[in-house]
Design a protein around this motif. Sequence first.
Motif, mmCIF file in Angstrom:
data_model
loop_
_atom_site.group_PDB
_atom_site.id
_atom_site.type_symbol
_atom_site.label_atom_id
_atom_site.label_comp_id
_atom_site.label_asym_id
_atom_site.label_seq_id
_atom_site.Cartn_x
_atom_site.Cartn_y
_atom_site.Cartn_z
ATOM 1 N N MET A 134 0.637 -1.047 -0.146
ATOM 2 C CA MET A 134 -0.241 -0.075 0.094
ATOM 3 C C MET A 134 1.197 1.142 -0.051
ATOM 4 N N PRO A 135 1.789 1.635 0.855
ATOM 5 C CA PRO A 135 2.609 2.481 0.507
ATOM 6 C C PRO A 135 3.548 3.152 -0.533
ATOM 7 N N ASP A 136 3.836 1.845 -1.455
ATOM 8 C CA ASP A 136 4.181 1.850 -3.329
ATOM 9 C C ASP A 136 3.094 2.495 -3.725
ATOM 10 N N GLY A 361 -1.259 2.197 3.798
ATOM 11 C CA GLY A 361 -0.577 3.474 3.044
ATOM 12 C C GLY A 361 -0.424 4.427 3.443
ATOM 13 N N PHE A 362 -0.521 5.460 4.404
ATOM 14 C CA PHE A 362 -0.657 6.356 4.347
ATOM 15 C C PHE A 362 0.326 6.568 5.343
ATOM 16 N N LYS A 373 10.299 1.567 -0.814
ATOM 17 C CA LYS A 373 10.466 0.164 -2.253
ATOM 18 C C LYS A 373 9.182 -0.124 -2.878
ATOM 19 N N LEU A 374 9.442 -1.022 -3.650
ATOM 20 C CA LEU A 374 8.409 -1.317 -4.486
ATOM 21 C C LEU A 374 7.987 -2.824 -4.093
ATOM 22 N N GLY A 375 6.607 -3.001 -3.616
ATOM 23 C CA GLY A 375 6.107 -4.028 -3.124
ATOM 24 C C GLY A 375 5.721 -4.742 -2.206
#
Length: 522
Positions: A134-136, A361-362, A373-375
């Motif tokens: 979610m961060p990505d 994510g936030f 980082k991705l994923g």
Amino acid sequence: MATQGYGNLNKRVAISNSMRKEERQPLLPNSEPVNDTYDKRVLPRPDVRASPDNVVLHLPGGPVDSSSTLEPKIDGRVEGSNVGGVGGSVASVCPDNGSNYDPLLDRDLQHPTSNLDTMIHLLKGNIGTGILAMPDAFRNAGLVVGTLGTLLMGVICTHCMHMLVRCSHELCRRTKVPSLGFSEVVEASFATGPSFIERYSRPAKILVNIFLCITQLGFCCVYFVFVAVNLQYVLSHYCSLNLDTYQYLLMLLVPMVLLNWVKNLKYLTPVSLFAALVTVIGLGITFFYMLQDLPRTSSVRKFAPWKQLPLFFGTVIYAFEGIGVVLPLENNMKNPQDFGGWTGVLNTGMAIVAVLYTSVGFFGYLKYGEKVKLGSITLNLPENDLLAQSVRLMMAVAIFLSYGLQFYVPMGIIWPIVQPYLQSERAKFLGEYILRTVLVTFTLCLAIAIPNLGAVISLVGALSSSTLALIFPPLIEIITFSHDLGRYKWILWKDIAIMCFGLCGFGFGTYVSLENILSPQE
């Protein structure tokens, strides 16, 4: 509504008296084989296990057999057919829309689940590897769009789940059966809908099973990459192993094959519970790191470039892809009437999921910004911190142990197609092991070809998850209730809008994900 649609459905309605196997193979929800449905006269409670993704086990009332098909009831009586379902026929289902039949009262469950049990399984079915990405996803949308977009996606996906349950109840009344799976709902909606689409009932069911295979094999591919990447971070730091990701993937092949040679999921129950516990601990430690020394919101973008939004869509819809657990859970509740409603189990559970996804994510994007980082957010945790490294290892172990559960979906769909071509018991015994090995190796090859974890997650979400979660449910509702679409046909326009949204996400998300895979940008 034309009654001819009942004809094709009833032509396939028959009873299978096949010899029961010594050890019955459990089958996952929505994994109904392309040429297989089930005997539903007696519906014992499906075997429900813990899983970090959208897997809830669905054990039908009889053994899996390629010749068995949906068996409706009429006025509490099972209509006759000949043995094996070959050439059998039944009396037509009364075209009265089942007004006097209540499927909720006809479910004979040996061990029905409570509201709390259902809530727990719903949370398990929606929280998996997607939450760590979610961060990505927020990086591809910006803080404002990511927050509002994730919550909006949660509302839409939850509404589609309600649609699927409502259509299932209506179709159960029409076909006089107590419960239906995902692909069975699609088949029944076409078969009992307008006469000009009844011929497409079987192809529609096959199409749903194909997308289910794509989705689950995609999950398996993501699992392979996720485990390999996290192991690479840990071992390269402590053991100074300078190996590429594909080398770690190759090392995982034999353990994955051996794990998936386990045919009965009851032997994986302790493993699944351990994986669920490790996942919860890992998420807790991840939050511990994310919430420390948070920068100001002005340090990150509020809005990302438009061209990155399809990647955000694909990741979020992948994370929210829990529609496959909805019908099995509702079908096995002690009080299924508590599943829906504004304060029902579904809304409450999905509200928790949406808030949890938005929080990860936030705060993950706010903490690490464009360097996320991705994923997987676990890859951003401090490399020199033993606790952080333990999180990577824990999540890698948990996802590795959960691969077998996800694998049962495509295996449950593909094996009944292959099995009739194997004549002897020895050929079937060896054939199943060979098929399992081939499918695991296939997901490994996909993982080696696409080692970009974030891109794989976005592609799986955009390509198949959007189809199952956002396109089929409104389509089913339009067909099922074509005779009553509300004042000014508002249901029709609402469902068309959701399908257009899903189709746009499908098209643009798949295109951008493939472009990102072919031309990766760091």
